[in-house]
Structure formats: C-alpha cells, structure tokens
Motif scaffolding. Structure first.
Motif, PDB file in Angstrom:
ATOM      1  N   GLU A   1       0.889  -1.086   0.103  1.00 55.97           N
ATOM      2  CA  GLU A   1       0.164  -0.023  -0.029  1.00 55.97           C
ATOM      3  C   GLU A   1       0.943   1.209  -0.071  1.00 55.97           C
ATOM      4  N   ILE A   2       0.336   2.195  -0.674  1.00 49.30           N
ATOM      5  CA  ILE A   2       1.061   3.492  -0.667  1.00 49.30           C
ATOM      6  C   ILE A   2       0.044   4.624   0.046  1.00 49.30           C
ATOM      7  N   TYR A   3       0.566   5.134   0.833  1.00 49.66           N
ATOM      8  CA  TYR A   3      -0.360   6.406   1.260  1.00 49.66           C
ATOM      9  C   TYR A   3       0.234   7.727   1.055  1.00 49.66           C
ATOM     10  N   VAL A   4      -0.737   8.571   0.353  1.00 54.53           N
ATOM     11  CA  VAL A   4      -0.256   9.833   0.098  1.00 54.53           C
ATOM     12  C   VAL A   4      -0.953  10.960   0.863  1.00 54.53           C
ATOM     13  N   GLY A   5      -0.050  11.724   1.544  1.00 53.74           N
ATOM     14  CA  GLY A   5      -0.589  12.919   2.554  1.00 53.74           C
ATOM     15  C   GLY A   5       0.130  12.392   3.887  1.00 53.74           C
ATOM     16  N   ILE A   6       1.270  11.486   3.901  1.00 51.88           N
ATOM     17  CA  ILE A   6       1.724  11.352   5.092  1.00 51.88           C
ATOM     18  C   ILE A   6       3.226  11.275   4.603  1.00 51.88           C
ATOM     19  N   ALA A   7       4.082  12.141   5.589  1.00 55.67           N
ATOM     20  CA  ALA A   7       5.397  12.358   5.546  1.00 55.67           C
ATOM     21  C   ALA A   7       6.132  10.789   6.032  1.00 55.67           C
ATOM     22  N   ARG A   8       7.423  10.918   5.632  1.00 56.40           N
ATOM     23  CA  ARG A   8       8.333   9.664   5.944  1.00 56.40           C
ATOM     24  C   ARG A   8       8.309   9.381   7.489  1.00 56.40           C
ATOM     25  N   ASP A   9       8.178  10.580   8.169  1.00 58.35           N
ATOM     26  CA  ASP A   9       8.206  10.229   9.740  1.00 58.35           C
ATOM     27  C   ASP A   9       6.956   9.748  10.194  1.00 58.35           C
ATOM     28  N   GLY A  10       6.070   9.684   9.259  1.00 57.72           N
ATOM     29  CA  GLY A  10       4.667   9.312   9.943  1.00 57.72           C
ATOM     30  C   GLY A  10       3.566  10.245  10.025  1.00 57.72           C
TER      31      GLY A  10
ATOM     32  N   GLY B   1      -1.680  15.479   4.918  1.00 57.12           N
ATOM     33  CA  GLY B   1      -3.048  15.686   4.363  1.00 57.12           C
ATOM     34  C   GLY B   1      -2.807  15.895   3.030  1.00 57.12           C
ATOM     35  N   ILE B   2      -4.015  15.757   2.128  1.00 59.82           N
ATOM     36  CA  ILE B   2      -4.172  16.314   0.656  1.00 59.82           C
ATOM     37  C   ILE B   2      -5.080  17.297   0.549  1.00 59.82           C
ATOM     38  N   ALA B   3      -4.937  18.503  -0.207  1.00 63.69           N
ATOM     39  CA  ALA B   3      -5.926  19.373  -0.247  1.00 63.69           C
ATOM     40  C   ALA B   3      -6.943  18.996  -1.196  1.00 63.69           C
TER      41      ALA B   3
ATOM     42  N   GLY C   1      -8.800  14.093  10.743  1.00 65.86           N
ATOM     43  CA  GLY C   1      -9.499  15.100  10.229  1.00 65.86           C
ATOM     44  C   GLY C   1      -8.833  15.605   8.889  1.00 65.86           C
ATOM     45  N   LYS C   2      -7.921  14.863   8.314  1.00 66.06           N
ATOM     46  CA  LYS C   2      -7.216  15.302   7.193  1.00 66.06           C
ATOM     47  C   LYS C   2      -7.447  14.230   6.199  1.00 66.06           C
ATOM     48  N   ASN C   3      -7.707  14.709   4.842  1.00 63.24           N
ATOM     49  CA  ASN C   3      -7.832  13.637   3.738  1.00 63.24           C
ATOM     50  C   ASN C   3      -6.478  12.976   3.256  1.00 63.24           C
ATOM     51  N   LEU C   4      -6.400  11.667   2.976  1.00 58.57           N
ATOM     52  CA  LEU C   4      -5.454  10.870   2.600  1.00 58.57           C
ATOM     53  C   LEU C   4      -5.834  10.014   1.244  1.00 58.57           C
ATOM     54  N   ILE C   5      -4.873   9.636   0.636  1.00 63.67           N
ATOM     55  CA  ILE C   5      -5.206   8.795  -0.502  1.00 63.67           C
ATOM     56  C   ILE C   5      -4.264   7.533  -0.254  1.00 63.67           C
ATOM     57  N   ARG C   6      -5.246   6.280  -0.414  1.00 65.81           N
ATOM     58  CA  ARG C   6      -4.540   5.279  -0.372  1.00 65.81           C
ATOM     59  C   ARG C   6      -4.575   4.308  -1.637  1.00 65.81           C
ATOM     60  N   VAL C   7      -3.531   3.754  -1.991  1.00 63.50           N
ATOM     61  CA  VAL C   7      -3.417   3.071  -3.335  1.00 63.50           C
ATOM     62  C   VAL C   7      -2.843   1.818  -2.874  1.00 63.50           C
ATOM     63  N   SER C   8      -3.724   0.729  -3.399  1.00 62.25           N
ATOM     64  CA  SER C   8      -3.238  -0.643  -2.747  1.00 62.25           C
ATOM     65  C   SER C   8      -3.175  -1.293  -4.130  1.00 62.25           C
ATOM     66  N   VAL C   9      -2.003  -2.141  -4.020  1.00 63.71           N
ATOM     67  CA  VAL C   9      -1.301  -2.681  -5.237  1.00 63.71           C
ATOM     68  C   VAL C   9      -1.154  -4.267  -4.917  1.00 63.71           C
ATOM     69  N   SER C  10      -1.916  -5.066  -5.751  1.00 62.65           N
ATOM     70  CA  SER C  10      -1.719  -6.637  -5.449  1.00 62.65           C
ATOM     71  C   SER C  10      -0.525  -7.062  -6.490  1.00 62.65           C
TER      72      SER C  10
END
Length: 431
Positions: free
Chosen positions: A33-42, A46-48, A82-91
């Motif tokens: 999985e790839i999460y967009v809107g999260i820095a490498r330190d965790g 968020g995504i505007a 309270g912040k929007n993220l994007i989760r990309v799941s890859v099989s």
C-alpha cells in the motif's frame, strides 16, 4: 494510527516522479500500500484536493505502466485526524514484470521491493519473472529487448511469400496478447544475441585449426551463412567411369542441412552459449545446447516422435518451408547415409545434443583390403578416384607418413604411377 514504512507500506507526502516506480515495485514483488499525504516520519500532512490527485494516479497507472495494472490496483480517499489521505493498494500482478511504459523491460524500467526501498530489477530477476508469468518455454516469453528490427527476416518472409505484418506476427506468436515482442521475435530479429561458431581443424583432433567463423544476427541469417560455410568445406573427391568424372561430396547435403536446422530450431535458448560446429578430416560435429525434451528418448526421435522445445520457432520454420514436417530431420539424416556402410551418430546429454556426420570419402579410403599388398591397395584406390595424396594413402593403410611415402616411391620406381605437383600440391596418378 502510527504509520511506519515497511516492505508492504510506502509513505508519500505528495505525488512525485517516483510514484509509478513504487507501484511497479509492489506489483512485481508481494504487493503493498502507498499512502499519499503522510510524511516519511509518519506525520500526517493531508491532501488538499484528493479527487484531483486520485485522477492523476489513475492516469499514471493506465498510461505510464505496462502491462495493464488497473485490475490489480485500487485508489480510494481515506480520512485520518480530520485530514484527507489517498490510499493506493497494489496486488502482486500475474503478468510480471510490470514496467514504465517509456523505459521497457530493462532495469531502468522494472522495479522490485527490497526492504523499504524500490530498486531496479536485475536482468536475471526480469528473466525469472518472465519465466514465472509465461511458463518455461523460452520462445513464448516476452523479450526483454522490445526495440527490434527484422531487415533480414523480412527478406526471407517475402521470398517465401509469407506475410510478415503486425497481424501475422501475432498469429505466428512473435507478438503476444499484450502487444509485446516475444523471444521468438528476438531470435528472428537483427538484434538476436545468440551466435553460431564454426571451426575447421586439421586432422581428426583439435590440436591445430585451419579457420574459424562466427555468424550473428537473425537465426535465419545465421543459418544461411553457416550453411554456405559448411558447403565451402564439403570437399569433393572424384572417381572415373571410363572418361567420365564423377564427384563425391564428403557429406550429403541433406544431412548437413537437417543437422544445422535441427540445431537451430531445437536448441535451448535459455543458455547463453553458442551452437558449435566442428569440421575435422573424418567428421563434422553439430553441438547444440539443451538435451532431449523431457520424456523423449533417442529411440523416440529416431522413430520420428517430435516434441519441439521451441514450438513458435518450429512453426515459423515450417511456414517458411525450412522444415517439411515435424520429427523427420533425424530420419532424413539417416536416410542420406543409406548404402554408405557408415552411419551418423547422435549423442544426447543432459545439457547438449551432438550430431556427428562421418566423412563418406574418408570412410571409403580407409577401407583397405587386408588380402592385398600395400601397393595393390594404393593402385585400387587410384583406379577408383583418379588421384591420391600421401594423406589419402596414410588413411587407406592406417600408417604414418614414412611407410606411405615408401610405398608410393616404390610404385613410382616401378613405373606404375606418376608424381605430379610439388609440396602440399603433390599428387600421384596412374601412369
């Protein structure tokens, strides 16, 4: 929830140039999985505008990655703190290796997951993925090199009046269902990396060679070039029927042709080595990589049983009328030696197959009559082939140069034969 990168989790603060690489690496390895809107330190940034970013990711997957990976990915908006993220799941995909569209099946375009990093795949890793995806048949697998030209093959197909456009390449198995060139196409292309090596040796061993040649390019070109070379080294020996001269080639043309075609069509191209053809005074050897196809025996192939290792290549050669039908090559080689008193030899091994064609003329000249004297045997040979050399006499009598010269000198002194020429061109003829 604490986010920590792992072999199955990648964190991105925003979409960047590396995004497609991460998707490919997961699809080629074990998924993730790839999460967009999260820095490498965790930390969550968020995504505007998640909808716009999700559309961008979808376009990346559809247009920037091959083969089609949409069935193995999902893109969704999630919320955390309270912040929007994007989760990309890859099989893990079934048509690996997946790669960047503009880079192709090369390490610069194929990536795998290694720890928490996505790294370029090695050539061997790419080949292994191809084997796992498409089976073990080399010629049906996707070629790593997709930048192929077919200048020589096009000429052969045109001469044979066989269509060679994109549609027929698909029919022949040179282009797969996803639009990729297969390894069969690579073998027929001008970029084919396999070669045929030929060597001519003096005598019956490898102590001294006369000449060497290497043939590259399309296997069709290699085969044509190699056959021309073999023909040049297929010496003629003459016999006389009264005043009529009759030439006898060392090797039957049919046997040479079939041995060469079999070596090209049935070799195991998973090995990087070359087809080797060795020519000695008494024999011609064709050494092809890869033993018999699993389940077949030498008795099977002599009986005409055929199981092509490279079915696509065999079908192309059949369409080009380079082979008449499957399983007849060995039989034709045997038939071409009918009545010679000698037979070709076939030696299968776990990783090679050797066809040995005996020199018909050498076999004949070495058949001396034990009931005759040396001189009488020499005269009989001269009556048969018109002229002899000292080497012919050595082979006939199975002796060294000294007794051969002695016997020839005795016949010259008796006035029965005449010596002509000089040095290597010396021959002896009946007076």
């Amino acid at each position: 929830m604490k986010y920590v990168e792992s072999p199955q989790l990648e964190l991105k603060e925003q979409i960047n140039a590396e995004f497609k690489k991460e998707i490919i690496a997961f699809a080629n390895t074990d998924g993730g999985e790839i999460y967009v809107g999260i820095a490498r330190d965790g930390s969550i940034t968020g995504i505007a505008d998640p909808e716009s970013e999700m559309e961008k990711i979808g376009n990346m997957i559809r247009d920037g990655i091959k083969p089609d990976l949409t069935a193995y990915t999902s893109i969704e908006r999630v919320e955390d703190g309270g912040k929007n993220l994007i989760r990309v799941s890859v099989s893990r995909g079934l048509k690996r290796p997946y790669h960047l569209t503009d880079k192709g099946l090369k390490p610069t375009g194929v990536f795998v997951r290694h720890g928490v990093s996505s790294v370029p795949a090695t050539d061997e890793a790419i080949r292994q993925m191809l084997r796992e995806s498409d089976g073990t048949t080399f010629d049906k697998m996707r070629s790593i090199n997709q930048e192929l030209t077919f200048e020589y093959a096009e000429k052969i197909f045109q001469t044979s009046q066989v269509a060679f456009d994109a549609a027929h390449k698909r029919t022949l198995g040179l282009i797969d269902v996803d639009g990729y060139y297969t390894n069969a196409a690579l073998l027929l292309s001008d970029q084919c990396g396999h070669i045929i090596r030929c060597a001519v040796y003096e005598g019956t061993g490898k102590n001294k060679f006369k000449t060497r040649k290497e043939f590259s390019g399309s296997i069709l070109k290699q085969m044509d070039d190699a056959y021309s070379f073999l023909s040049l080294n297929n010496n003629l020996r003459a016999t006389f029927d009264g005043l009529r001269r009759i030439d006898h080639a060392d090797y039957p043309e049919e046997a040479m042709r079939e041995a060469l075609v079999n070596a090209v069509v049935h070799r195991d191209y998973d090995y990087s080595g070359s087809i080797i053809i060795n020519i000695y005074d008494d024999r011609m050897e064709f050494i092809s990589l890869g033993g018999l196809v699993k389940g077949l025996t030498l008795a099977d192939i002599k009986g005409g049983v055929s199981q092509p290792r490279n079915a696509v290549i065999a079908n192309v050669f059949y369409r080009l009328e380079l082979i008449e039908s499957y399983g007849t090559g060995i039989q034709k080689i045997l038939e071409s030696y009918a009545g010679c008193g000698i037979e070709p030899k076939f030696a299968p091994a776990p990783a090679s197959f050797v066809v040995t064609l005996p020199n018909r003329n050498t076999a004949e000249t070495t058949a001396s009559d034990p009931g005759l004297s040396r001189e009488e045997n020499i005269l009989r040979l001269m009556a048969k082939q018109g002229a002899v050399t000292r080497k012919d006499v050595e082979q006939l009598l199975g002796c060294s140069s000294f007794p051969a010269n002695k016997a020839l000198a005795a016949l010259v002194e008796q006035g029965k034969i005449v010596k002509t020429g000089a040095a290597r061109g010396t021959k002896y003829v009946l007076k």
